[in-house]
Design a protein around this motif. Structure first.
Motif, mmCIF file in Angstrom:
data_model
loop_
_atom_site.group_PDB
_atom_site.id
_atom_site.type_symbol
_atom_site.label_atom_id
_atom_site.label_comp_id
_atom_site.label_asym_id
_atom_site.label_seq_id
_atom_site.Cartn_x
_atom_site.Cartn_y
_atom_site.Cartn_z
ATOM 1 N N VAL A 1 0.846 -1.202 0.000
ATOM 2 C CA VAL A 1 0.000 0.000 0.000
ATOM 3 C C VAL A 1 0.874 1.242 0.000
ATOM 4 C CG1 VAL A 1 -1.863 1.183 1.182
ATOM 5 C CG2 VAL A 1 -1.717 -1.293 1.266
ATOM 6 N N TYR A 2 0.544 2.173 -0.865
ATOM 7 C CA TYR A 2 1.282 3.432 -0.943
ATOM 8 C C TYR A 2 0.347 4.597 -0.714
ATOM 9 C CZ TYR A 2 5.220 0.930 -2.909
ATOM 10 O OH TYR A 2 6.272 0.094 -3.082
ATOM 11 N N LYS A 3 0.953 5.631 -0.145
ATOM 12 C CA LYS A 3 0.175 6.838 0.128
ATOM 13 C C LYS A 3 0.853 7.981 -0.598
ATOM 14 C CE LYS A 3 -0.656 9.732 4.159
ATOM 15 N NZ LYS A 3 -0.348 9.811 5.581
ATOM 16 N N ASP B 1 -9.628 14.396 -4.523
ATOM 17 C CA ASP B 1 -9.095 13.647 -3.380
ATOM 18 C C ASP B 1 -7.827 12.915 -3.796
ATOM 19 O OD1 ASP B 1 -11.055 14.197 -1.457
ATOM 20 O OD2 ASP B 1 -12.447 12.870 -2.541
ATOM 21 N N LEU B 2 -7.046 12.659 -2.802
ATOM 22 C CA LEU B 2 -5.891 11.793 -3.041
ATOM 23 C C LEU B 2 -6.241 10.404 -2.516
ATOM 24 C CD1 LEU B 2 -2.958 14.089 -1.980
ATOM 25 C CD2 LEU B 2 -3.620 13.416 -4.264
ATOM 26 N N ASN B 3 -5.811 9.410 -3.253
ATOM 27 C CA ASN B 3 -6.188 8.047 -2.868
ATOM 28 C C ASN B 3 -4.943 7.190 -2.652
ATOM 29 O OD1 ASN B 3 -8.411 9.250 -4.398
ATOM 30 N ND2 ASN B 3 -9.401 7.304 -3.996
ATOM 31 N N PHE B 4 -5.093 6.255 -1.777
ATOM 32 C CA PHE B 4 -4.049 5.243 -1.631
ATOM 33 C C PHE B 4 -4.013 4.412 -2.905
ATOM 34 C CE2 PHE B 4 -5.074 5.928 2.861
ATOM 35 C CZ PHE B 4 -3.803 6.053 3.393
ATOM 36 N N SER B 5 -2.857 3.936 -3.240
ATOM 37 C CA SER B 5 -2.796 2.991 -4.344
ATOM 38 C C SER B 5 -1.935 1.809 -3.921
ATOM 39 C CB SER B 5 -2.265 3.645 -5.602
ATOM 40 O OG SER B 5 -1.050 4.274 -5.320
ATOM 41 N N GLN B 6 -1.983 0.776 -4.725
ATOM 42 C CA GLN B 6 -1.343 -0.471 -4.316
ATOM 43 C C GLN B 6 -0.485 -1.025 -5.430
ATOM 44 O OE1 GLN B 6 -4.478 -3.198 -3.448
ATOM 45 N NE2 GLN B 6 -4.543 -2.596 -1.301
ATOM 46 N N LEU B 7 0.529 -1.753 -5.005
ATOM 47 C CA LEU B 7 1.243 -2.616 -5.942
ATOM 48 C C LEU B 7 0.826 -4.038 -5.601
ATOM 49 C CD1 LEU B 7 4.921 -1.394 -6.084
ATOM 50 C CD2 LEU B 7 3.234 -1.275 -7.883
ATOM 51 N N ALA C 1 10.590 1.462 -6.712
ATOM 52 C CA ALA C 1 11.301 2.701 -7.055
ATOM 53 C C ALA C 1 10.401 3.613 -7.884
ATOM 54 C CB ALA C 1 12.567 2.374 -7.834
ATOM 55 N N TYR C 2 9.618 2.990 -8.733
ATOM 56 C CA TYR C 2 8.711 3.774 -9.570
ATOM 57 C C TYR C 2 7.682 4.503 -8.716
ATOM 58 C CZ TYR C 2 4.786 4.655 -12.689
ATOM 59 O OH TYR C 2 3.753 5.241 -13.359
ATOM 60 N N MET C 3 7.161 3.789 -7.738
ATOM 61 C CA MET C 3 6.144 4.399 -6.889
ATOM 62 C C MET C 3 6.744 5.526 -6.061
ATOM 63 S SD MET C 3 3.335 2.981 -7.588
ATOM 64 C CE MET C 3 2.115 3.227 -6.309
ATOM 65 N N GLN D 1 4.489 7.145 -0.730
ATOM 66 C CA GLN D 1 5.203 6.732 0.473
ATOM 67 C C GLN D 1 4.701 5.357 0.857
ATOM 68 O OE1 GLN D 1 4.232 9.250 3.755
ATOM 69 N NE2 GLN D 1 5.095 7.795 5.219
ATOM 70 N N PHE D 2 5.622 4.485 1.178
ATOM 71 C CA PHE D 2 5.242 3.113 1.557
ATOM 72 C C PHE D 2 4.448 3.148 2.857
ATOM 73 C CE2 PHE D 2 6.204 -0.529 4.227
ATOM 74 C CZ PHE D 2 5.732 -1.558 3.432
ATOM 75 N N VAL D 3 3.340 2.440 2.899
ATOM 76 C CA VAL D 3 2.555 2.405 4.132
ATOM 77 C C VAL D 3 2.661 1.032 4.789
ATOM 78 C CG1 VAL D 3 0.282 2.683 5.138
ATOM 79 C CG2 VAL D 3 0.950 4.105 3.223
ATOM 80 N N SER D 4 2.215 0.030 4.088
ATOM 81 C CA SER D 4 2.301 -1.306 4.684
ATOM 82 C C SER D 4 2.139 -2.329 3.566
ATOM 83 C CB SER D 4 1.202 -1.504 5.730
ATOM 84 O OG SER D 4 -0.034 -1.573 5.077
ATOM 85 N N GLU D 5 2.281 -3.560 3.951
ATOM 86 C CA GLU D 5 2.040 -4.599 2.962
ATOM 87 C C GLU D 5 1.253 -5.724 3.605
ATOM 88 O OE1 GLU D 5 5.662 -6.238 1.496
ATOM 89 O OE2 GLU D 5 6.665 -6.097 3.422
ATOM 90 N N TYR D 6 0.462 -6.392 2.815
ATOM 91 C CA TYR D 6 -0.278 -7.550 3.298
ATOM 92 C C TYR D 6 -0.385 -8.573 2.183
ATOM 93 C CZ TYR D 6 -4.347 -5.474 0.957
ATOM 94 O OH TYR D 6 -5.195 -4.941 0.038
ATOM 95 N N TYR D 7 -0.832 -9.742 2.557
ATOM 96 C CA TYR D 7 -0.871 -10.843 1.594
ATOM 97 C C TYR D 7 -2.304 -11.327 1.444
ATOM 98 C CZ TYR D 7 4.069 -10.703 2.605
ATOM 99 O OH TYR D 7 5.359 -10.276 2.763
#
Lengths: 263, 654
Positions: A39-41, A73-79, A143-145, A151-157
């Protein structure tokens, strides 16, 4: 692209049974899905409200006609990274190659960038939201993000099974996370933890059933109606096995709460 | 009247007197009437006064006298007597009616009085006028049910009760016997029925079990669940809709429990028949598909046959649909037989056809004695079956992929390429084989003429590296079989390279690629000849022109190659050989070599022709003294031991 969504919840004890029911309904074997979501912010400032209105003295007469657009609005995005069982906890495989995307075509791409908007307010009996998926076929996605001011927020599976029933994509999954390390991380892990080290985010271990239909264009009513009715048909079909319902749309909110910087 | 059952307890009549003294009410009325006539009134008629009268003998005499008189009078009744009699009867009748109305009125009053306890009921109209005047308060009269007075002490009654008791016992015994007999009967009947049911169920379940153990998938059947709780699914999951629906048959139970054949199972099984015909004569027939394990149970056998038949019928259906697109390729559907042009490599049989039809399985197909092409018919049939199975699996594969987002465009369902694949294979093999035969011949001819050429041919490039292709494949979802078969649905690519004879040290190569696809853009086999750069100058092509030429038939490409090779020999090889002495006169493979014979300069025309697998060199010249045109020629047709071209020319030209 837009998504029509319905969600249902299945307790862990019924997982096997529902899996079999779904295999019967979709007339296909389940496909195992293992994904890592990062998750990126966005770190940039949102556009200032009303910034398109010119201030100061102006000669323009047509200023009144300028539409007052609400602030974006700004939204979170994900890889999203597609994983396989072997990739978990593989330390011995030489240099960590977890953060490089490769894949000859989009269908084989391991990484993709997913952007989901908050579901819209219309009531069609299903959730509707704008969703964009961009497959990344080469380079370092993280790196692209970061370069795109995220900004890196967290990761989950995500672990589960996928079915395809006509146009309905059924993802029967649960969310896993690595306990305890979330606040310490500043970048996604290069070496994945072992699968056993992951814990279900829901302590009861319940599974989520997501039924999704993708629609190219919401403006075409016939196509939209066809999609909604197909999803509802699936909902009726599953009645008594899994109750699919429309969740509160704000529970899928991806907006970033913006706090203006205090000077 | 006496001792009537408790059901008759509404006693609106006077309580019956004991039988001896009892006077029936009708008699009582007449008695009262009689007394009234005799005495004038009923007053003072007591037992005592009557006894006194009897004792005094007061009325006896008159009674007797009257009786005598009456009997005397009866002999001849006069008119007066008749009138009197009628009047008397009339009086009697009125009296009886009075009594009746009185009694009925009383009864009505009594009932009304009884019912008047209920305040809801409006009974005013029911009371008689007289009764109303008495002003009896409403609801003042009660009715209760009581036990009849005990009269068991009376002997007669006792006797009667005993009799009844005896009779009852007798009847009870009789009916009990009867009931027992009946229940025995029904028990026996039930036992028999149960036995047949058990037998039925056992047979049914045994057959079900044996069907299930053979691996057929059974499913519960909703409708008509009494007779056929199960259905067998033998169709193919990915068959087209019509055939998918046919792949289910209910397993009904017959009277003795065995499974009744469903009409869909009892259909005549059909099979696909492929025949090879050469100019109208059938030379090969495919044999029946092999039967799996044979079983004793008729149902299993028929399920298996139905499954096979369904598959073959679907195959035929798909193929016959496909023929409509393939009319241009000489595919015809005539009398439900599909005619497919299959040009064979043998030039004697140009009119070879593949005939495909769907016939009943037990049809005798021994039409021809000639079985020489049975292998081919069999292979064609098996190939078609394999392709349909492949299509089934590919349908599942495509279905399991992530669907594309919904749009306005409906994705049209395409027919599986069954005949197209077959046709493409025929065309390709035919084209490649004839080309290769030609090239091999050319190479051997050139070699026999002392020219070094090398030839490399591949019928299909992917077939060569098939195992590697599958081993290195990244598609995890597709099985190796399907990847193998998928190769056949793609365009076929054949490749042949022939080195030019002109340059032995650094051989340049002509590449002939054969591409076959039934559909755009080639619509069949197509040869693409790529020329090496050295030929560009010979053909005086511009430099930027593509060195590729496409030919739709093998004849065209062979004649072109003949010409190109002859040109290469004459214009490149010979000019190299003779240097300045050679003069290129035309664009045909002719050159003129100027030689000195003695002092004369003689021009010798050398023409080289490569055609029909023969290389011929003709040297013509005007022999100087008489200027007679003389010709020398030599032909190479691949037989070994011939002198080399160069040596031959040297001997002629010098």
């Amino acid at each position: 692209m837009h998504e029509l969504l319905l969600y249902g919840q299945v307790p862990r004890s019924r997982h096997e049974q529902v899996l079999k029911v779904l295999a019967g309904v979709a007339a296909m074997q389940p496909r195992r899905v293992l994904q890592r979501h990062i998750v990126y912010k966005p770190t940039r400032e949102p556009e200032e409200p009303g910034s398109n209105i010119r201030r100061g003295g102006t000669q323009a007469v047509a200023v009144k006609n300028t539409k007052q657009t609400p602030p974006k609005d700004l939204n979170f995005s994900q890889l999203v990274q597609k994983l396989s069982d072997e990739e978990f906890g593989s330390h011995s495989n030489g240099p960590p190659a977890a953060l490089t995307a490769n894949g000859a075509s989009a269908a084989e791409a391991k990484w993709s960038m997913v952007f989901n908007e908050t579901p819209d307010t219309t009531d069609r009996g299903v959730l509707t939201r704008l969703a964009q998926t961009t497959d990344i076929t080469s380079g370092d996605p993280h790196a692209y993000m970061v370069a795109g001011r995220h900004q890196f927020v967290s990761e989950y599976y995500v672990e589960g099974h996928r079915f395809v029933h006509e146009n309905v994509v059924i993802l029967f999954h649960r969310v896993l996370h690595e306990p305890g390390v979330r606040s310490l991380e500043t970048a996604p892990k290069e070496v994945l933890p072992t699968f056993e080290a992951l814990q279900s985010l829901d302590p009861s271990g319940a599974y989520i059933l997501e039924a999704k239909i993708r629609v190219q264009d919401l403006n075409n009513l016939t196509v939209l109606e066809a999609g909604v009715s197909e999803l509802k048909r699936f909902q009726t079909q599953m009645k008594g096995c899994v109750e699919l319902a429309v969740p509160d749309r704000l529970s899928l909110d991806t907006r970033v709460k913006y706090k203006p910087k205090t000077a | 009247m006496s001792g009537a059952g408790p059901s008759a307890s509404v006693a609106l009549r006077p309580w019956p007197a004991p039988q001896k003294e009892a006077i029936p009410p009708a008699d009582l009325f007449s008695r009262v009437h009689q007394l009234t006539i005799e005495r004038g009134h009923l007053r003072s008629i007591t037992e005592k006064s009557l006894q006194d009268d009897i004792d005094t003998g007061k009325d006896v005499a008159t009674d007797i006298v009257e009786g005598v008189e009456q009997s005397q009078k009866k002999d001849a009744p006069t008119r007066q007597e008749r009138v009197q009699e009628i009047a008397q009867k009339q009086v009697e009748m009125y009296q009886a009616l009075d009594w009746a109305s009185f009694a009925a009125g009383n009864a009505l009053d009594l009932v009304a009085q009884l019912l008047s306890r209920d305040p809801v009921k409006n009974l005013d109209a029911s009371f008689s006028e007289k009764y109303k005047q008495q002003r009896v308060p409403k609801g003042s009269f009660g009715l209760d049910k009581g036990a009849p007075p005990d009269r068991s002490d009376e002997k007669e009654e006792q006797q009667r009760i005993q009799d009844t008791e005896k009779r009852r016992q007798l009847v009870a015994r009789g009916s009990r016997m009867e009931a027992l007999e009946w229940s025995t009967d029904s028990f026996l009947k039930a036992a028999g029925q149960l036995q047949t049911e058990v037998h039925k169920e056992t047979t049914y379940w045994n057959e079900i079990m044996s069907i299930s153990q053979r691996g057929w998938s059974l499913q519960r059947f909703g409708r008509e669940s009494r007779n056929s709780p199960f259905a067998v699914r033998y169709g193919f999951a990915e068959a087209s809709d019509h055939f998918k629906a046919r792949g289910l048959a209910p397993l009904r139970m017959s009277k003795d429990g065995s499974i009744i054949l469903d009409p869909t199972l009892a259909l005549k099984p059909k099979t696909l028949r492929v025949r090879i015909s050469d100019s109208g004569k059938v030379v090969g027939t495919s044999c029946l598909p092999t039967q799996g394990q044979t079983t004793d149970v008729a149902v299993e056998r028929s399920i298996q046959l139905a499954r096979d038949s369904l598959f073959e019928e679907e195959l035929y259906h798909e193929i016959s649909l496909e023929t409509r697109q393939l009319l241009a390729y000489g595919v015809e559907l005539r009398n439900s037989v599909i005619h497919l042009q299959a040009p064979g490599p043998d030039p004697n049989f140009t009119d070879r056809k593949v005939l495909i039809d769907c016939i009943a399985r037990d049809d005798e197909t021994l039409g021809s004695q000639d079985q020489s092409e049975n292998w081919m018919a069999q292979n064609v049939a098996e190939a078609l079956r394999l392709l349909l199975t492949h299509e089934h699996r590919m349908r599942l594969f495509r279905r399991s992929q992530l669907p594309s987002p919904l749009t306005k465009q409906k994705s049209a369902r395409t027919n599986p390429p069954l005949l197209r694949t077959l046709l493409a294979a025929f065309y390709h093999l035919n084209a490649v084989d004839s080309l290769q035969a030609y090239l091999a011949r050319v190479a051997s001819v050139l070699n026999s003429a002392g020219l070094r050429v090398s030839l490399q041919t591949t019928r299909e490039t992917t077939w060569v590296s098939l195992t590697n292709l599958i081993a290195e494949s990244t598609k995890k979802d597709l099985s190796a079989t399907d990847q193998l078969l998928e190769v056949f649905t793609k365009p076929f690519d054949g490749l042949a390279t022939l080195s030019l004879p002109s340059n032995e040290l650094q051989p340049e190569k002509i590449t002939i690629a054969t591409r076959t696809y039934i559909g755009a853009p080639t619509f069949g086999a197509e040869h693409k000849v790529t020329l090496p750069p050295s030929l560009v100058s010979v053909l005086s092509l511009s430099q930027d022109q593509k060195r590729e030429f496409k030919f739709p038939t093998t004849e065209e490409v062979t004649s072109y190659l003949d010409w190109v090779l002859s040109l290469d020999l004459s214009h490149t090889l010979l000019t190299k050989e003779y240097g300045r002495r050679a003069v290129i006169m035309s664009k045909d493979p002719h050159i003129s070599v100027i030689c000195k014979e003695g002092k004369e300069r003689v021009q010798k025309d050398v023409s080289i022709q490569l055609a029909d697998g023969k290389l011929s060199v003709t040297v013509g010249s005007n022999i100087p003294p008489e200027n007679v045109y003389a010709e020398q020629s030599c032909t190479w047709d691949g037989t070994k031991g011939e002198p080399a071209l160069k040596d031959k020319l040297k001997s002629w030209v010098g």
